[in-house]
Design a protein around this motif. Structure first.
Motif, PDB file in Angstrom:
ATOM      1  N   ASP A 256       0.881  -1.169   0.000  1.00 20.17           N
ATOM      2  CA  ASP A 256       0.000   0.000   0.000  1.00 20.17           C
ATOM      3  C   ASP A 256       0.917   1.217   0.000  1.00 20.17           C
ATOM      4  O   ASP A 256       1.368   1.681   1.049  1.00 20.17           O
ATOM      5  CB  ASP A 256      -0.915  -0.013   1.223  1.00 20.17           C
ATOM      6  CG  ASP A 256      -1.983   1.078   1.156  1.00 20.17           C
ATOM      7  OD1 ASP A 256      -2.080   1.754   0.112  1.00 20.17           O
ATOM      8  OD2 ASP A 256      -2.710   1.258   2.146  1.00 20.17           O
ATOM      9  N   GLN A 257       1.210   1.740  -1.172  1.00 19.78           N
ATOM     10  CA  GLN A 257       2.209   2.784  -1.317  1.00 19.78           C
ATOM     11  C   GLN A 257       1.823   4.088  -0.610  1.00 19.78           C
ATOM     12  O   GLN A 257       0.644   4.387  -0.431  1.00 19.78           O
ATOM     13  CB  GLN A 257       2.432   3.106  -2.794  1.00 19.78           C
ATOM     14  CG  GLN A 257       3.405   2.221  -3.502  1.00 19.78           C
ATOM     15  CD  GLN A 257       3.738   2.788  -4.877  1.00 19.78           C
ATOM     16  OE1 GLN A 257       2.900   3.380  -5.552  1.00 19.78           O
ATOM     17  NE2 GLN A 257       4.969   2.603  -5.301  1.00 19.78           N
ATOM     18  N   THR A 258       2.843   4.861  -0.267  1.00 17.00           N
ATOM     19  CA  THR A 258       2.646   6.231   0.163  1.00 17.00           C
ATOM     20  C   THR A 258       2.212   7.070  -1.037  1.00 17.00           C
ATOM     21  O   THR A 258       2.744   6.912  -2.136  1.00 17.00           O
ATOM     22  CB  THR A 258       3.964   6.802   0.718  1.00 17.00           C
ATOM     23  OG1 THR A 258       4.417   5.965   1.783  1.00 17.00           O
ATOM     24  CG2 THR A 258       3.766   8.228   1.215  1.00 17.00           C
ATOM     25  N   GLU A 259       1.231   7.941  -0.850  1.00 18.06           N
ATOM     26  CA  GLU A 259       0.791   8.798  -1.943  1.00 18.06           C
ATOM     27  C   GLU A 259       1.948   9.689  -2.400  1.00 18.06           C
ATOM     28  O   GLU A 259       2.710  10.212  -1.592  1.00 18.06           O
ATOM     29  CB  GLU A 259      -0.382   9.668  -1.490  1.00 18.06           C
ATOM     30  CG  GLU A 259      -1.015  10.454  -2.632  1.00 18.06           C
ATOM     31  CD  GLU A 259      -2.183  11.308  -2.161  1.00 18.06           C
ATOM     32  OE1 GLU A 259      -3.315  11.037  -2.581  1.00 18.06           O
ATOM     33  OE2 GLU A 259      -1.938  12.248  -1.376  1.00 18.06           O
ATOM     34  N   HIS A 260       2.064   9.863  -3.718  1.00 15.62           N
ATOM     35  CA  HIS A 260       3.173  10.619  -4.274  1.00 15.62           C
ATOM     36  C   HIS A 260       2.792  11.174  -5.641  1.00 15.62           C
ATOM     37  O   HIS A 260       1.691  10.923  -6.141  1.00 15.62           O
ATOM     38  CB  HIS A 260       4.420   9.736  -4.396  1.00 15.62           C
ATOM     39  CG  HIS A 260       4.203   8.533  -5.265  1.00 15.62           C
ATOM     40  ND1 HIS A 260       3.596   7.369  -4.807  1.00 15.62           N
ATOM     41  CD2 HIS A 260       4.499   8.305  -6.572  1.00 15.62           C
ATOM     42  CE1 HIS A 260       3.534   6.488  -5.786  1.00 15.62           C
ATOM     43  NE2 HIS A 260       4.066   7.027  -6.878  1.00 15.62           N
ATOM     44  N   TYR A 261       3.713  11.904  -6.273  1.00 17.73           N
ATOM     45  CA  TYR A 261       3.483  12.402  -7.632  1.00 17.73           C
ATOM     46  C   TYR A 261       4.824  12.548  -8.333  1.00 17.73           C
ATOM     47  O   TYR A 261       5.897  12.412  -7.725  1.00 17.73           O
ATOM     48  CB  TYR A 261       2.712  13.730  -7.618  1.00 17.73           C
ATOM     49  CG  TYR A 261       3.407  14.872  -6.912  1.00 17.73           C
ATOM     50  CD1 TYR A 261       4.205  15.771  -7.607  1.00 17.73           C
ATOM     51  CD2 TYR A 261       3.243  15.058  -5.534  1.00 17.73           C
ATOM     52  CE1 TYR A 261       4.835  16.820  -6.968  1.00 17.73           C
ATOM     53  CE2 TYR A 261       3.865  16.103  -4.884  1.00 17.73           C
ATOM     54  CZ  TYR A 261       4.658  16.983  -5.597  1.00 17.73           C
ATOM     55  OH  TYR A 261       5.281  18.013  -4.947  1.00 17.73           O
ATOM     56  N   HIS A 262       4.799  12.834  -9.638  1.00 15.12           N
ATOM     57  CA  HIS A 262       6.004  12.933 -10.449  1.00 15.12           C
ATOM     58  C   HIS A 262       6.024  14.276 -11.192  1.00 15.12           C
ATOM     59  O   HIS A 262       4.966  14.827 -11.508  1.00 15.12           O
ATOM     60  CB  HIS A 262       6.060  11.793 -11.465  1.00 15.12           C
ATOM     61  CG  HIS A 262       5.888  10.434 -10.852  1.00 15.12           C
ATOM     62  ND1 HIS A 262       6.842   9.838 -10.065  1.00 15.12           N
ATOM     63  CD2 HIS A 262       4.849   9.544 -10.911  1.00 15.12           C
ATOM     64  CE1 HIS A 262       6.417   8.657  -9.659  1.00 15.12           C
ATOM     65  NE2 HIS A 262       5.213   8.457 -10.161  1.00 15.12           N
TER      66      HIS A 262
END
Length: 237
Positions: free
Chosen positions: A152-158
């Protein structure tokens, strides 16, 4: 793509979306002759010059230019620059993800089948491998991203868009909604869109294309020149 949104495709033939970054136009394409509507299709032609980055999820793809004729088998990737057009030929039962840039010159290369896991650590227990490395810093790259079961990944962006295909397993992309990802799904993530991936009882492997990079060789820093000693009065010690 003018409207920033998370987008997925499971049936496709041809152009799906496009982005422009620093004056370079990137096109996201998918080809499959598995679904009923595309069973009779087998070939596609690119005009002019440019570069194709691709991944065959299943079946067999023949990628051809005036200089190259490659047979790309399941779970293999490639980068194919061309100057006078390129042709794709799909054997029956084939599924392929393609990125096209008409003003970039990639490095002719092919590899795979991809491994079961990545070689490098990524966030929250995931791993990745760089399949196509940037020939120079700033250039595109293509990666294998492995999500073990129960992630369950940590929320992130690119900082730039991401696009690719699910090559093995299943999972969920969590953003504004929970979108199920299955083998053969092609995805597009706009830049700076917050998201995360989740798996439960199955792992998931994704091929991810990045249109830019902040890492790679330069004219002054690369393995050949770094390990060439004595030209500036040093002996390497």
């Amino acid at each position: 793509m003018s409207n920033p949104q998370l987008t997925f495709w499971s049936s496709y033939w041809g152009l799906l979306a496009h982005e422009e970054i620093s004056g370079h136009k990137f096109e996201i394409l998918g080809f499959e002759n598995i679904s009923t509507s595309h069973k009779s299709k087998s070939s596609f032609v690119f005009q002019g010059q440019g570069t194709l980055w691709g991944f065959t999820q299943e079946g067999t793809l023949k990628a051809k230019t005036g200089d190259v004729s490659w047979e790309v088998k399941p779970l293999q990737w490639f980068c194919l620059p061309f100057k006078k057009g390129a042709e794709l030929f799909l054997a029956p039962g084939t599924r392929v993800f393609i990125m096209h840039a008409d003003r970039l010159q990639g490095l002719s290369s092919m590899g795979g089948p991809v491994e079961a896991e990545g070689r490098l650590r990524y966030i929250d227990g995931c791993t990745d491998s760089v399949l196509y490395s940037p020939p120079m810093i700033g250039d595109p790259c293509m990666n294998l991203l492995h999500f073990p079961e129960g992630v369950d990944q940590t929320e992130h962006y690119h900082p730039s868009f991401r696009s690719g295909i699910v090559c093995r397993g299943t999972g969920v992309c969590v953003s504004a909604s929970d979108d199920a990802l299955e083998v053969g799904t092609i995805f597009y993530l706009p830049s700076k869109m917050r998201h995360k991936f989740r798996t439960t009882q199955h792992s998931m492997d994704v091929i991810s294309f990045h249109p830019d990079s902040d890492w790679g060789p330069t004219h002054d820093i690369h393995p050949m020149i770094n390990r060439t000693w004595g030209t500036n009065g040093t002996d390497g010690n």
